[in-house]
Enzyme design. Structure first.
Site, mmCIF file in Angstrom:
data_model
loop_
_atom_site.group_PDB
_atom_site.id
_atom_site.type_symbol
_atom_site.label_atom_id
_atom_site.label_comp_id
_atom_site.label_asym_id
_atom_site.label_seq_id
_atom_site.Cartn_x
_atom_site.Cartn_y
_atom_site.Cartn_z
ATOM 1 N N ASP A 21 5.913 -0.071 11.593
ATOM 2 C CA ASP A 21 6.560 1.178 12.166
ATOM 3 C C ASP A 21 7.277 0.421 13.435
ATOM 4 O O ASP A 21 6.625 -0.167 14.325
ATOM 5 C CB ASP A 21 5.457 2.119 12.547
ATOM 6 C CG ASP A 21 6.091 3.286 13.501
ATOM 7 O OD1 ASP A 21 7.315 3.436 13.473
ATOM 8 O OD2 ASP A 21 5.373 3.940 14.148
ATOM 9 N N ASN A 23 9.564 2.622 15.415
ATOM 10 C CA ASN A 23 9.887 3.413 16.423
ATOM 11 C C ASN A 23 8.722 4.244 16.946
ATOM 12 O O ASN A 23 8.918 5.282 17.790
ATOM 13 C CB ASN A 23 11.087 4.173 16.032
ATOM 14 C CG ASN A 23 10.850 4.844 14.907
ATOM 15 O OD1 ASN A 23 9.606 4.993 14.328
ATOM 16 N ND2 ASN A 23 11.760 5.572 14.481
ATOM 17 N N ASP A 25 6.800 6.428 15.592
ATOM 18 C CA ASP A 25 6.352 7.682 15.109
ATOM 19 C C ASP A 25 5.218 7.518 14.285
ATOM 20 O O ASP A 25 4.898 8.782 13.433
ATOM 21 C CB ASP A 25 7.587 8.588 14.555
ATOM 22 C CG ASP A 25 8.092 7.751 13.269
ATOM 23 O OD1 ASP A 25 7.599 6.726 12.769
ATOM 24 O OD2 ASP A 25 9.088 8.289 12.702
ATOM 25 N N ASP A 29 9.195 1.766 8.700
ATOM 26 C CA ASP A 29 10.583 2.087 8.659
ATOM 27 C C ASP A 29 11.401 0.801 8.544
ATOM 28 O O ASP A 29 10.895 -0.380 8.803
ATOM 29 C CB ASP A 29 11.257 3.001 9.729
ATOM 30 C CG ASP A 29 10.444 2.277 11.187
ATOM 31 O OD1 ASP A 29 10.668 1.064 11.516
ATOM 32 O OD2 ASP A 29 10.060 3.195 12.152
ATOM 33 N N ASP A 98 14.808 0.153 -5.492
ATOM 34 C CA ASP A 98 14.292 0.852 -6.541
ATOM 35 C C ASP A 98 15.370 1.772 -7.215
ATOM 36 O O ASP A 98 16.071 2.655 -6.493
ATOM 37 C CB ASP A 98 13.053 1.692 -6.028
ATOM 38 C CG ASP A 98 11.927 1.631 -7.037
ATOM 39 O OD1 ASP A 98 12.289 1.946 -8.202
ATOM 40 O OD2 ASP A 98 10.689 1.378 -6.672
ATOM 41 N N ASP A 203 12.909 2.040 -12.264
ATOM 42 C CA ASP A 203 11.553 3.023 -12.521
ATOM 43 C C ASP A 203 11.343 3.464 -14.034
ATOM 44 O O ASP A 203 12.586 4.362 -14.423
ATOM 45 C CB ASP A 203 11.528 4.143 -11.345
ATOM 46 C CG ASP A 203 10.376 4.746 -11.185
ATOM 47 O OD1 ASP A 203 9.363 4.098 -10.785
ATOM 48 O OD2 ASP A 203 10.502 6.268 -11.480
ATOM 49 N N GLU A 257 10.622 -1.106 -15.218
ATOM 50 C CA GLU A 257 9.441 -0.897 -15.366
ATOM 51 C C GLU A 257 9.154 -0.176 -16.692
ATOM 52 O O GLU A 257 9.897 0.480 -17.153
ATOM 53 C CB GLU A 257 8.942 0.342 -14.340
ATOM 54 C CG GLU A 257 7.407 0.526 -14.280
ATOM 55 C CD GLU A 257 7.076 1.620 -13.698
ATOM 56 O OE1 GLU A 257 5.775 1.531 -13.334
ATOM 57 O OE2 GLU A 257 7.719 2.519 -13.755
ATOM 58 N N HIS A 329 2.321 -0.749 -5.631
ATOM 59 C CA HIS A 329 2.155 0.493 -4.908
ATOM 60 C C HIS A 329 1.321 1.288 -5.825
ATOM 61 O O HIS A 329 1.009 2.487 -5.583
ATOM 62 C CB HIS A 329 3.250 1.284 -4.315
ATOM 63 C CG HIS A 329 4.179 1.490 -5.547
ATOM 64 N ND1 HIS A 329 4.879 0.558 -6.180
ATOM 65 C CD2 HIS A 329 4.827 2.744 -6.037
ATOM 66 C CE1 HIS A 329 5.532 1.042 -7.456
ATOM 67 N NE2 HIS A 329 5.303 2.414 -7.034
ATOM 68 N N ASP A 330 1.206 1.090 -7.319
ATOM 69 C CA ASP A 330 0.607 2.137 -8.376
ATOM 70 C C ASP A 330 -0.726 1.621 -8.791
ATOM 71 O O ASP A 330 -1.387 2.410 -9.736
ATOM 72 C CB ASP A 330 1.419 1.971 -9.465
ATOM 73 C CG ASP A 330 2.836 2.719 -9.307
ATOM 74 O OD1 ASP A 330 2.969 3.689 -8.679
ATOM 75 O OD2 ASP A 330 3.654 2.505 -10.024
HETATM 76 C C1 GLC Z 1 6.587 4.653 -11.598
HETATM 77 C C2 GLC Z 1 6.395 4.528 -10.214
HETATM 78 C C3 GLC Z 1 5.343 5.563 -9.543
HETATM 79 C C4 GLC Z 1 6.130 6.776 -9.651
HETATM 80 C C5 GLC Z 1 6.373 7.038 -11.091
HETATM 81 C C6 GLC Z 1 7.272 8.313 -11.141
HETATM 82 O O1 GLC Z 1 5.607 4.524 -12.334
HETATM 83 O O2 GLC Z 1 6.065 3.063 -10.005
HETATM 84 O O3 GLC Z 1 4.861 5.266 -8.273
HETATM 85 O O4 GLC Z 1 4.964 7.767 -9.357
HETATM 86 O O5 GLC Z 1 7.204 6.005 -11.713
HETATM 87 O O6 GLC Z 1 8.559 8.088 -10.567
HETATM 88 CA CA CA Z 2 8.639 4.865 12.243
#
Ligand code: GLC
Ligand code: CA
Length: 553
Positions: A21, A23, A25, A29, A98, A203, A257, A329-330
């Site tokens: 972060d 700034n 909040d 970012d 992405d 994606d 993906e 992130h999944d």
């Molecule tokens: C992909 C992304 C995931 C998202 C899904 C729907 O699997 O990596 O985070 O929830 O697509 O967009």
């Molecule tokens: Ca921020």
């Protein structure tokens, strides 16, 4: 082999909301990213992939886009993005965005128009179907489930029809069969490529072509029942070829993906000069402790992991190129899954050695290089992730709250989405404000500042490993071969190019192990290139989660 060859790259993934972060909040970012680009370069990254940073109502944290040509105000603006882009390029880092085109947000202007009726320019941008009337009751057009559980259809009163959403109901699927939608996508690609972006991570790209007629899937299969009719659909290759033409005008890299994709299907997209994608993010090796999704958890099986690794290494050899990863992130944190929180440093580094030296481009997800682990929250209400919440509500309802929470603990995507642990100070140095999400309590020990100072930290191991790979054509281009595939304790593989050979041995055991060099690898002539313990040991012995990388000239 030229140095611009994409196969040489290592890629660092940023999930911006929890990265840094700038700034105050409480939300990560592009100001924070700007400050940390040197850190990424110092790690050995050659590219940064940003999970979505576009305006979004955040039903799925950015994977529900309401404007493809802007930056979410939480994260900055286009000017700040340009600054980040310039600085990244100055440091030799490529920038990959992405591209989420299977669906938009229901708050995207296209959808707002589309739902207004059957005769406006956007009416056919989405997948609308009339209800099926049975015994005078309104039924869904087919039996498909959403990937986040529950039906994949939502009724829209205004239009009097259902729309398809393979994910959340706030993520309506685009109708890619409509040529105007494909033109829009190419326009979006050009918008970013003209600005200087170097490529896209696409994606759930294998879902964009639905089988005509949208037939019913297997009735009893939860979540993925319709997949047969929307994964690798009939027009996928032709749609991807169209997008490839646009990418080619710019020499942009494309990483798709691809959930539930076998090697044979992958080869259709990633092999040869006329490939339509450069790499695929497949999921095989992410199921070594579960059935299909982490929510259906079982004990970690090293053999299952190794089978998946080798299937892709052998399967793409000489034909395609692998995307190597253990976290994003999944998925929950890999040490908590495939390693050991007790042997955090050892298992975190052994896991690094287990995948970085395979053939392909290694991806490192923010915090993975610090050995961040899963967060354990004491109530489902404290979790954010739409997928976790839906699963909790839908499955195993007869089980106790504790048991279901345990399932969330081992499976939730939220464990990958806690704030990045920069320092041992307040809020782990992520923000000077109030963090938007819980910081993992282990930040006092697990943080970048402490690991910078420790030559044997996980962070410094990642640095050494990525540097070693970057400087070695054997590790980049060499052939892969696995040894002792049946061992449930060791993972051993070699890479070879010409007469040069490298052998990687990783223990997945909490006890001492020994091994013998495979035939033809003379122990007397081996040089140790890299290890994950401060003190040396006999070549053919391994301490808990010890990893060794040997070379023969
Ligand atoms: C992909 C992304 C995931 C998202 C899904 C729907 O699997 O990596 O985070 O929830 O697509 O967009
Ligand atoms: Ca921020």
């Amino acid at each position: 082999m030229e140095t611009s060859d994409f196969r040489r790259m290592s890629i660092y993934q940023i999930w911006i909301r929890s990265f840094c972060d700038g700034n105050g909040d409480g939300i990560g970012d592009l100001y924070g990213v700007f400050e940390k680009l040197d850190y990424i370069a110092s790690l050995g990254g050659d590219a940064v992939w940003f999970s979505p940073i576009y305006p979004s109502p955040k039903a799925d944290y950015g994977y529900d886009i309401s404007d493809y040509r802007n930056i979410d105000p939480d994260y900055g603006d286009l000017d700040q993005f340009r600054r980040v882009l310039d600085k990244a390029h100055g440091l030799g880092l490529k920038v990959i965005l992405d591209l989420v085109i299977n669906h938009t947000s229901d708050e995207h202007p296209w959808f707002k128009e589309s739902r207004r009726g059957k005769d406006n320019p956007y009416s056919d941008y989405y997948i609308w179907r009339d209800p099926v009337i049975k015994r005078s009751r309104r039924r869904h057009p087919n039996n498909w489930s959403s990937q986040f559980s529950g039906p994949a259809w939502e009724f829209d009163e205004g239009r009097g029809q259902y729309y398809l959403h393979l994910f959340d109901k706030k993520q309506p699927d685009l109708n890619m069969d409509n040529p105007r939608v494909r033109e829009e996508i190419k326009g979006i690609m050009r918008f970013w490529l003209d600005m200087g972006v170097d490529g896209f991570r696409e994606d759930v790209i294998t879902f964009i072509s639905k089988h005509p007629g949208l037939p019913n899937g297997l009735p009893l299969l939860p979540v993925i029942n319709g997949m047969k009719f929307y994964n690798h659909g009939p027009n996928l290759h032709s749609f991807l070829s169209e997008f490839r033409e646009t990418a080619k005008e710019y020499g942009a890299i494309q990483i798709g993906e691809a959930p539930l994709t076998p090697v044979s299907a992958a080869l259709r997209y990633v092999s040869g000069e006329d490939r339509v994608l450069d790499m695929l993010i497949q999921f095989d090796h992410m199921a070594a402790d579960c059935f299909i999704t982490e929510y259906l958890h079982h004990r970690f099986s090293l053999r299952k992991l190794k089978r998946a690794f080798s299937r892709w290494q052998y399967g793409l050899a000489g034909k395609g190129w692998n995307a190597l990863y253990l976290e994003n992130h999944d998925h929950p944190r890999v040490i908590s899954r495939y390693g050991s929180e007790r042997f955090r440093r050892e298992s975190g580094t052994a896991l690094a050695a287990s995948y970085i030296f395979q053939q392909g481009c290694p991806f490192v997800y923010q915090g993975q290089e610090l050995g961040m682990t899963n967060i354990r929250l004491d109530s489902i209400d404290k979790y954010n992730d739409v997928a976790s919440k839906n699963l909790y509500r839908t499955f195993f309802r007869w089980q106790s709250k504790e048991k279901r929470l345990q399932r969330i603990y081992v499976s939730s995507r939220d464990s990958a989405r806690t704030p990045m642990q920069w320092t041992g100070g307040e809020n782990a140095g992520f923000t000077s404000g109030k963090p938007w999400f819980f910081v993992n309590e282990n930040y006092r020990e697990v943080n970048a500042e402490a690991e910078e100072k420790d030559p044997f930290s996980i962070l410094n191991f990642y640095r050494r490993a990525l540097k070693l790979r970057k400087e070695s054509d054997v590790l980049i281009y060499g052939d892969y071969r696995e040894y002792r595939p049946r061992s449930g304790k060791l993972y051993m593989y070699s890479r070879s190019l010409g007469n040069k050979r490298i052998l990687v041995v990783c223990s997945f055991s909490e006890r001492e192990q020994s091994f013998a060099f495979p035939a033809g690898f003379d122990p007397a002539k081996a040089t140790l290139l890299l290890g994950n313990y401060p003190e040396g040991s006999a070549p053919e012995s391994l301490r808990p989660y010890e990893a060794k990388v040997f070379a023969w000239e």
